[in-house]
Scaffold this motif. Structure first.
Motif, PDB file in Angstrom:
ATOM      1  N   VAL A   1       0.840  -1.198   0.000  1.00 58.26           N
ATOM      2  CA  VAL A   1       0.000   0.000   0.000  1.00 58.26           C
ATOM      3  C   VAL A   1       0.878   1.253   0.000  1.00 58.26           C
ATOM      4  O   VAL A   1       0.594   2.226  -0.703  1.00 58.26           O
ATOM      5  CB  VAL A   1      -0.972  -0.020   1.204  1.00 58.26           C
ATOM      6  CG1 VAL A   1      -1.642   1.329   1.387  1.00 58.26           C
ATOM      7  CG2 VAL A   1      -2.013  -1.112   1.022  1.00 58.26           C
ATOM      8  N   SER A   2       1.969   1.214   0.762  1.00 58.03           N
ATOM      9  CA  SER A   2       2.896   2.353   0.777  1.00 58.03           C
ATOM     10  C   SER A   2       3.500   2.578  -0.605  1.00 58.03           C
ATOM     11  O   SER A   2       3.657   3.724  -1.045  1.00 58.03           O
ATOM     12  CB  SER A   2       4.008   2.124   1.801  1.00 58.03           C
ATOM     13  OG  SER A   2       3.478   2.071   3.096  1.00 58.03           O
TER      14      SER A   2
ATOM     15  N   HIS B   1       1.033   4.311  -2.733  1.00 58.95           N
ATOM     16  CA  HIS B   1       0.991   5.745  -2.396  1.00 58.95           C
ATOM     17  C   HIS B   1       2.183   6.503  -2.970  1.00 58.95           C
ATOM     18  O   HIS B   1       2.102   7.701  -3.189  1.00 58.95           O
ATOM     19  CB  HIS B   1       0.937   5.938  -0.882  1.00 58.95           C
ATOM     20  CG  HIS B   1      -0.392   5.606  -0.303  1.00 58.95           C
ATOM     21  ND1 HIS B   1      -0.556   5.176   0.987  1.00 58.95           N
ATOM     22  CD2 HIS B   1      -1.639   5.614  -0.823  1.00 58.95           C
ATOM     23  CE1 HIS B   1      -1.829   4.953   1.229  1.00 58.95           C
ATOM     24  NE2 HIS B   1      -2.510   5.205   0.122  1.00 58.95           N
TER      25      HIS B   1
END
Length: 90
Positions: free
Chosen positions: A10-11, A14
């Motif tokens: 998820v990072s 982003h």
């Protein structure tokens, strides 16, 4: 493990990775870690391997010193020998 991996993916999303590329990036890193650990075990003789030489056998494959070689070449060979705990001859 899956929770931490999901957080990393998820990072990465982003940071601009596509979801697919985030999964592939994490998979690549995990594969590199696993391969590195296995190779180290094989070189140290803890895991038998017909295709991976021991550290002693590996040491004989380093290029020999060449006085005409660029300093970067010599420095790299010396660093490689040190990192595999091989002492340079000469």
């Amino acid at each position: 493990m899956l929770q931490r991996g999901t957080e990393v993916m998820v990072s990465l999303v982003h940071l601009g990775f596509s979801p697919t590329n985030a999964v592939l990036a994490l998979d690549l890193v995990i594969d590199l870690v696993i391969d590195h650990c296995r190779r180290t075990e094989q070189m140290d003789g803890r895991v038998p391997s017909p295709s991976m030489p021991s550290r002693e056998a590996f040491a004989t494959t380093w290029p020999q010193s060449d006085p005409d070689a660029a300093p970067e070449f010599q420095d790299t060979v010396q660093a490689g020998k040190r990192s595999t705990q091989i002492r340079a001859s000469g």
